[in-house]
Write an enzyme that holds these catalytic residues in place. Structure first.
Site, short mmCIF file in Angstrom:
data_model
loop_
_atom_site.label_atom_id
_atom_site.label_comp_id
_atom_site.label_asym_id
_atom_site.label_seq_id
_atom_site.Cartn_x
_atom_site.Cartn_y
_atom_site.Cartn_z
CB ILE A 1 -0.93 0.01 1.22
CG1 ILE A 1 -1.79 -1.26 1.25
CG2 ILE A 1 -1.82 1.26 1.18
CD1 ILE A 1 -2.67 -1.38 2.48
N PRO A 2 1.17 1.82 -1.16
CG PRO A 2 1.02 2.62 -3.34
CD PRO A 2 0.40 1.64 -2.38
CB CYS A 3 1.98 5.22 2.80
SG CYS A 3 3.14 4.08 3.57
CG HIS A 4 6.73 4.64 -1.22
ND1 HIS A 4 5.96 3.49 -1.16
CD2 HIS A 4 7.23 4.73 -2.47
CE1 HIS A 4 6.00 2.90 -2.36
NE2 HIS A 4 6.76 3.64 -3.16
#
Length: 178
Positions: A133-136
């Site tokens: 889950i690409p929070c970056h």
């Protein structure tokens, strides 16, 4: 509950994987500011979710866009956190959105005139399964590198790995580890 440590390339902190034996339930960088949330006693053991996640991580750190998503499960997300996670899952590899972009998308979906970027920031920060889950890929206004529980140096390296022009990003006042 099971745990596994994934050894990353040299520019990154290693990654801790957590699983309930059926799904990945946690993925975070060692030394992250939220590590205390995950310091529970788990059995160190391999499992199918770890094997899928390791394959995904190997491809990702090799600079590939993995063509599959490991089976994961968010444990008891609020409806808002689930909504924010769904928006993050749609951020393409190599792209970024701001917290305000996500707030605007959710406000539009809900038929509201606006939504708080700060509330979105809280939901992004809650994300227990980084990278997948690409929070970056969520950045502050004007491409400011901020708000990454896994450490801003890891966020910087992840965006760089995905082909971002890092000269377009700014660091918070406190520097690289803020």
């Amino acid at each position: 509950m099971f745990t596994w440590t994934y050894t990353t390339p040299k520019d990154f902190n290693d990654i801790i994987l957590i699983s309930d034996g059926e799904s990945l339930t946690g993925l975070y960088f060692t030394g992250s500011r939220d590590a205390h949330k995950h310091q529970l006693e788990y059995t160190k053991k391999t499992s199918q979710p770890f094997q899928e996640s390791i394959d995904w991580l190997d491809r990702y750190f090799a600079g590939e866009l993995p063509q599959f998503t490991p089976k994961f499960r968010l444990k008891d997300p609020t409806p808002f956190r689930q909504e924010v996670a769904e928006v993050m899952l749609r951020i393409p590899y190599g792209h970024v959105l701001t917290y305000q972009d996500i707030a605007n998308k959710i406000a539009q979906k809900r038929g509201k005139p606006s939504m708080s970027a700060q509330a979105v920031g809280g939901a992004v920060g809650w994300n227990p399964i980084c990278l997948i889950i690409p929070c970056h890929r969520v950045v502050g206004k004007d491409k400011k590198l901020t708000g990454y529980g896994g450490g801003l140096n890891n966020k910087y390296q992840l965006l760089k790995l995905e082909g971002q022009d890092m000269s377009e990003f700014t660091w918070p006042k406190g520097g690289h580890d803020s």
